[in-house]
Write a protein that holds these residues in place. Structure first.
Motif, PDB file in Angstrom:
ATOM      1  N   ILE A 141       0.746  -1.156   0.106  1.00 28.60           N
ATOM      2  CA  ILE A 141       0.051  -0.069   0.031  1.00 28.60           C
ATOM      3  C   ILE A 141       0.864   1.290   0.110  1.00 28.60           C
ATOM      4  O   ILE A 141       0.766   2.143  -0.590  1.00 28.60           O
ATOM      5  CB  ILE A 141      -1.045  -0.113   1.281  1.00 28.60           C
ATOM      6  CG1 ILE A 141      -2.069  -1.060   1.038  1.00 28.60           C
ATOM      7  CG2 ILE A 141      -1.670   1.238   1.280  1.00 28.60           C
ATOM      8  CD1 ILE A 141      -3.133  -1.334   2.297  1.00 28.60           C
ATOM      9  N   LYS A 167       2.381   1.927  -3.484  1.00 24.75           N
ATOM     10  CA  LYS A 167       1.395   1.927  -4.391  1.00 24.75           C
ATOM     11  C   LYS A 167       0.992   3.604  -3.947  1.00 24.75           C
ATOM     12  O   LYS A 167       0.596   4.116  -5.180  1.00 24.75           O
ATOM     13  CB  LYS A 167       0.046   1.203  -4.081  1.00 24.75           C
ATOM     14  CG  LYS A 167      -1.140   1.401  -5.131  1.00 24.75           C
ATOM     15  CD  LYS A 167      -0.563   0.425  -6.333  1.00 24.75           C
ATOM     16  CE  LYS A 167      -1.734   0.320  -7.538  1.00 24.75           C
ATOM     17  NZ  LYS A 167      -0.939  -0.434  -8.623  1.00 24.75           N
ATOM     18  N   ASN A 198      -4.266  -3.280  -7.792  1.00 24.09           N
ATOM     19  CA  ASN A 198      -5.005  -1.903  -7.442  1.00 24.09           C
ATOM     20  C   ASN A 198      -5.018  -1.598  -6.010  1.00 24.09           C
ATOM     21  O   ASN A 198      -4.914  -2.501  -5.400  1.00 24.09           O
ATOM     22  CB  ASN A 198      -6.363  -1.648  -8.170  1.00 24.09           C
ATOM     23  CG  ASN A 198      -7.445  -2.244  -7.783  1.00 24.09           C
ATOM     24  OD1 ASN A 198      -7.687  -2.371  -6.748  1.00 24.09           O
ATOM     25  ND2 ASN A 198      -7.823  -3.350  -8.772  1.00 24.09           N
ATOM     26  N   LEU A 199      -4.988  -0.121  -5.809  1.00 25.55           N
ATOM     27  CA  LEU A 199      -4.974   0.298  -4.402  1.00 25.55           C
ATOM     28  C   LEU A 199      -6.188  -0.111  -3.615  1.00 25.55           C
ATOM     29  O   LEU A 199      -5.915  -0.417  -2.427  1.00 25.55           O
ATOM     30  CB  LEU A 199      -4.770   1.633  -4.536  1.00 25.55           C
ATOM     31  CG  LEU A 199      -4.844   2.357  -2.919  1.00 25.55           C
ATOM     32  CD1 LEU A 199      -3.472   1.975  -2.285  1.00 25.55           C
ATOM     33  CD2 LEU A 199      -4.672   3.979  -3.136  1.00 25.55           C
ATOM     34  N   SER A 200      -7.427  -0.189  -4.331  1.00 26.43           N
ATOM     35  CA  SER A 200      -8.627  -0.416  -3.851  1.00 26.43           C
ATOM     36  C   SER A 200      -8.597  -1.985  -3.120  1.00 26.43           C
ATOM     37  O   SER A 200      -8.844  -2.302  -2.096  1.00 26.43           O
ATOM     38  CB  SER A 200      -9.754  -0.401  -4.462  1.00 26.43           C
ATOM     39  OG  SER A 200     -11.009  -0.812  -3.870  1.00 26.43           O
ATOM     40  N   THR A 201      -8.035  -2.620  -4.125  1.00 34.10           N
ATOM     41  CA  THR A 201      -7.786  -4.425  -3.480  1.00 34.10           C
ATOM     42  C   THR A 201      -6.879  -4.541  -2.558  1.00 34.10           C
ATOM     43  O   THR A 201      -7.079  -5.027  -1.535  1.00 34.10           O
ATOM     44  CB  THR A 201      -7.473  -5.013  -4.931  1.00 34.10           C
ATOM     45  OG1 THR A 201      -8.388  -5.104  -5.947  1.00 34.10           O
ATOM     46  CG2 THR A 201      -7.080  -6.572  -4.454  1.00 34.10           C
ATOM     47  N   ILE A 205      -6.162  -2.355  -0.198  1.00 32.38           N
ATOM     48  CA  ILE A 205      -6.776  -1.843   1.123  1.00 32.38           C
ATOM     49  C   ILE A 205      -7.753  -2.794   1.645  1.00 32.38           C
ATOM     50  O   ILE A 205      -7.937  -3.084   2.682  1.00 32.38           O
ATOM     51  CB  ILE A 205      -7.440  -0.565   0.860  1.00 32.38           C
ATOM     52  CG1 ILE A 205      -6.176   0.511   0.561  1.00 32.38           C
ATOM     53  CG2 ILE A 205      -8.289   0.015   2.044  1.00 32.38           C
ATOM     54  CD1 ILE A 205      -6.842   2.170   0.214  1.00 32.38           C
ATOM     55  N   LYS A 206      -8.739  -3.564   0.626  1.00 35.20           N
ATOM     56  CA  LYS A 206      -9.576  -4.341   1.164  1.00 35.20           C
ATOM     57  C   LYS A 206      -9.086  -5.722   1.897  1.00 35.20           C
ATOM     58  O   LYS A 206      -9.451  -6.213   2.721  1.00 35.20           O
ATOM     59  CB  LYS A 206     -10.565  -4.709   0.048  1.00 35.20           C
ATOM     60  CG  LYS A 206     -11.491  -3.580  -0.561  1.00 35.20           C
ATOM     61  CD  LYS A 206     -12.209  -3.979  -1.654  1.00 35.20           C
ATOM     62  CE  LYS A 206     -13.116  -2.865  -2.278  1.00 35.20           C
ATOM     63  NZ  LYS A 206     -13.837  -3.365  -3.593  1.00 35.20           N
ATOM     64  N   THR A 261      -7.470  -4.731   5.231  1.00 31.22           N
ATOM     65  CA  THR A 261      -8.573  -4.505   6.169  1.00 31.22           C
ATOM     66  C   THR A 261      -8.933  -5.708   6.529  1.00 31.22           C
ATOM     67  O   THR A 261      -9.557  -6.333   7.642  1.00 31.22           O
ATOM     68  CB  THR A 261      -9.759  -3.642   5.529  1.00 31.22           C
ATOM     69  OG1 THR A 261      -9.295  -2.248   5.231  1.00 31.22           O
ATOM     70  CG2 THR A 261     -10.934  -3.463   6.668  1.00 31.22           C
ATOM     71  N   TYR A 268     -11.089 -11.177  -3.238  1.00 29.98           N
ATOM     72  CA  TYR A 268     -10.586  -9.634  -3.948  1.00 29.98           C
ATOM     73  C   TYR A 268      -9.609  -9.682  -4.961  1.00 29.98           C
ATOM     74  O   TYR A 268      -9.804  -8.935  -5.943  1.00 29.98           O
ATOM     75  CB  TYR A 268     -10.090  -8.873  -2.574  1.00 29.98           C
ATOM     76  CG  TYR A 268     -11.088  -8.662  -1.543  1.00 29.98           C
ATOM     77  CD1 TYR A 268     -12.132  -7.626  -1.987  1.00 29.98           C
ATOM     78  CD2 TYR A 268     -10.916  -8.858  -0.499  1.00 29.98           C
ATOM     79  CE1 TYR A 268     -13.081  -7.281  -0.981  1.00 29.98           C
ATOM     80  CE2 TYR A 268     -12.080  -8.640   0.761  1.00 29.98           C
ATOM     81  CZ  TYR A 268     -13.010  -7.688   0.307  1.00 29.98           C
ATOM     82  OH  TYR A 268     -13.924  -7.471   1.405  1.00 29.98           O
TER      83      TYR A 268
END
Length: 230
Positions: A154, A157, A189-192, A194-195, A198, A227
């Motif tokens: 992260i 990224k 990708n960044l969203s993945t 982070i998910k 978390t 994810y």
């Protein structure tokens, strides 16, 4: 006694640190890290408590940060109690210069764990295959190592520098390691990321709090499929 705990397996070395400290429960704990000035370390070594209370000094990443020379280490009196906790491996050439009375313990990550962490990508079949290999290993705290890797990905990224990431992670990152992390981060990708991060934190909480009896590798595999496959 002077301990030197070093290696990439920070989880195991931290547990060993806590185990050692249990033998010093009545001692004053003096904690120093790579941000501390050398004078603070020297003062801790040379000064005595006015009440005569014994103390043990814990130095985090002090050797790797080159805050102290080998000659300085050799000048530490034998009756002092210190723990050097280094979050990366100390070179064998440097270790050979330490006094023989130092108690040196190395904590290596299992190669299979590296293979799994390096396999994280949208091609989640590879990750699942490598994860299945780790099912036979005990006490490697997969959640901890996976969350640490995801944190670094992260940061990469987000465009955080290697030096900045070192400060956040609290451990040195070699140039070649950072290049590999950048390549890996570019594939997800960044969203993945982070998910995933978390999700692994939640899994760690459920496992440690006893809220689930499901095997952690199964939970992680479910998370990866959810994810990474997009």
């Amino acid at each position: 006694m002077i301990y030197v705990l070093h290696g990439e397996d920070n989880y195991s070395s931290y547990n060993r640190l806590q185990q050692i400290l249990k033998n010093y429960q009545n001692y004053t704990k003096v904690k120093i890290d790579e941000k501390s000035p050398v004078d603070e370390f020297l003062d801790s070594i040379l000064t005595q408590d006015l009440l005569g209370t014994k103390k043990i000094i814990i130095c985090e990443n002090f050797i790797q940060a080159k805050k102290i020379k080998v000659t300085d280490l050799k000048s530490i009196p034998d009756d002092h109690d210190l723990i050097f906790w280094e979050k990366s491996q100390i070179s064998s050439s440097l270790l050979s210069k330490f006094d023989q009375n130092f108690k040196i313990e190395q904590f290596k990550l299992k190669p299979q764990l590296f293979t799994f962490l390096n396999s994280l990508s949208p091609n989640y079949f590879n990750s699942l295959r490598e994860l299945s290999v780790l099912r036979t290993y005990k006490q490697i705290n997969l959640n901890w190592h996976l969350s640490a890797r995801l944190q670094l990905l992260i940061l990469a990224k987000l465009g955080i520098s290697r030096e900045g990431s070192e400060k956040i992670a609290g451990k040195p990152i070699q140039h070649w390691q950072w290049q590999k992390l950048l390549l890996q981060a570019n594939s997800i990708n960044l969203s993945t990321l982070i998910k995933l991060f978390t999700g692994i934190i939640k899994i760690d909480f459920f496992v440690k709090s006893g809220k689930t009896n499901i095997d952690e590798t199964y939970l992680i595999s479910t998370l990866l499929v959810k994810y990474l496959r997009g």
